[in-house]
Design a protein around this motif. Structure first.
Motif, PDB file in Angstrom:
ATOM      1  N   UNK A 123       0.778  -1.227   0.000  1.00  0.00           N
ATOM      2  CA  UNK A 123       0.000   0.000   0.000  1.00  0.00           C
ATOM      3  C   UNK A 123       0.814   1.283   0.000  1.00  0.00           C
ATOM      4  N   UNK A 124       2.120   1.182  -0.041  1.00  0.00           N
ATOM      5  CA  UNK A 124       2.988   2.359  -0.061  1.00  0.00           C
ATOM      6  C   UNK A 124       3.845   2.333  -1.327  1.00  0.00           C
ATOM      7  N   UNK A 125       4.212   3.515  -1.799  1.00  0.00           N
ATOM      8  CA  UNK A 125       5.151   3.607  -2.919  1.00  0.00           C
ATOM      9  C   UNK A 125       6.544   3.533  -2.315  1.00  0.00           C
ATOM     10  N   UNK A 126       7.350   2.599  -2.793  1.00  0.00           N
ATOM     11  CA  UNK A 126       8.707   2.440  -2.288  1.00  0.00           C
ATOM     12  C   UNK A 126       9.707   2.789  -3.377  1.00  0.00           C
ATOM     13  N   UNK A 127      10.716   3.538  -2.986  1.00  0.00           N
ATOM     14  CA  UNK A 127      11.801   3.907  -3.892  1.00  0.00           C
ATOM     15  C   UNK A 127      13.079   3.331  -3.295  1.00  0.00           C
ATOM     16  N   UNK A 128      13.742   2.466  -4.053  1.00  0.00           N
ATOM     17  CA  UNK A 128      14.972   1.837  -3.592  1.00  0.00           C
ATOM     18  C   UNK A 128      16.189   2.597  -4.089  1.00  0.00           C
ATOM     19  N   UNK A 171      19.327   6.585  -0.014  1.00  0.00           N
ATOM     20  CA  UNK A 171      18.183   6.374   0.869  1.00  0.00           C
ATOM     21  C   UNK A 171      17.201   5.396   0.240  1.00  0.00           C
ATOM     22  N   UNK A 172      16.468   4.696   1.091  1.00  0.00           N
ATOM     23  CA  UNK A 172      15.257   4.008   0.684  1.00  0.00           C
ATOM     24  C   UNK A 172      14.110   4.893   1.162  1.00  0.00           C
ATOM     25  N   UNK A 173      13.142   5.123   0.297  1.00  0.00           N
ATOM     26  CA  UNK A 173      12.053   6.046   0.598  1.00  0.00           C
ATOM     27  C   UNK A 173      10.708   5.347   0.542  1.00  0.00           C
TER      28      UNK A 173
END
Length: 86
Positions: free
Chosen positions: A54-59, A69-71
């Protein structure tokens, strides 16, 4: 004697639960929107953007200072809600 019905019931419940949701790619317009937000926030490159739990993840997002960073972004507000330094 009860082993077979119990095993069948357990298998049925497992099948009803379905597979675990895998990470999903974002639709192209949402992908473009997230990339714009990342650039606005000073990130210069990143490895992957996906929807997970349910979240947008940026690796592996790299900022202007070269820090990684991981966001996590809220998909409704598109705000960065978590920054984890790598």
């Amino acid at each position: 004697m009860f082993t077979r019905p119990l095993a069948a019931a357990a298998l049925g419940l497992a099948l009803l639960a379905g597979p675990a949701l895998a990470d999903q790619k974002l639709p192209p317009e949402q992908q473009t929107q997230v990339e714009g937000i990342l650039k606005k926030e000073g990130f210069t490159k990143w490895k992957e953007i996906e929807l997970d739990d349910g979240m947008i993840e940026v690796d592996d997002a790299i900022d202007a200072n070269g820090k990684q960073f991981d966001l996590k972004l809220d998909p409704k507000t598109m705000e960065i809600v978590k920054r984890k330094a790598e």
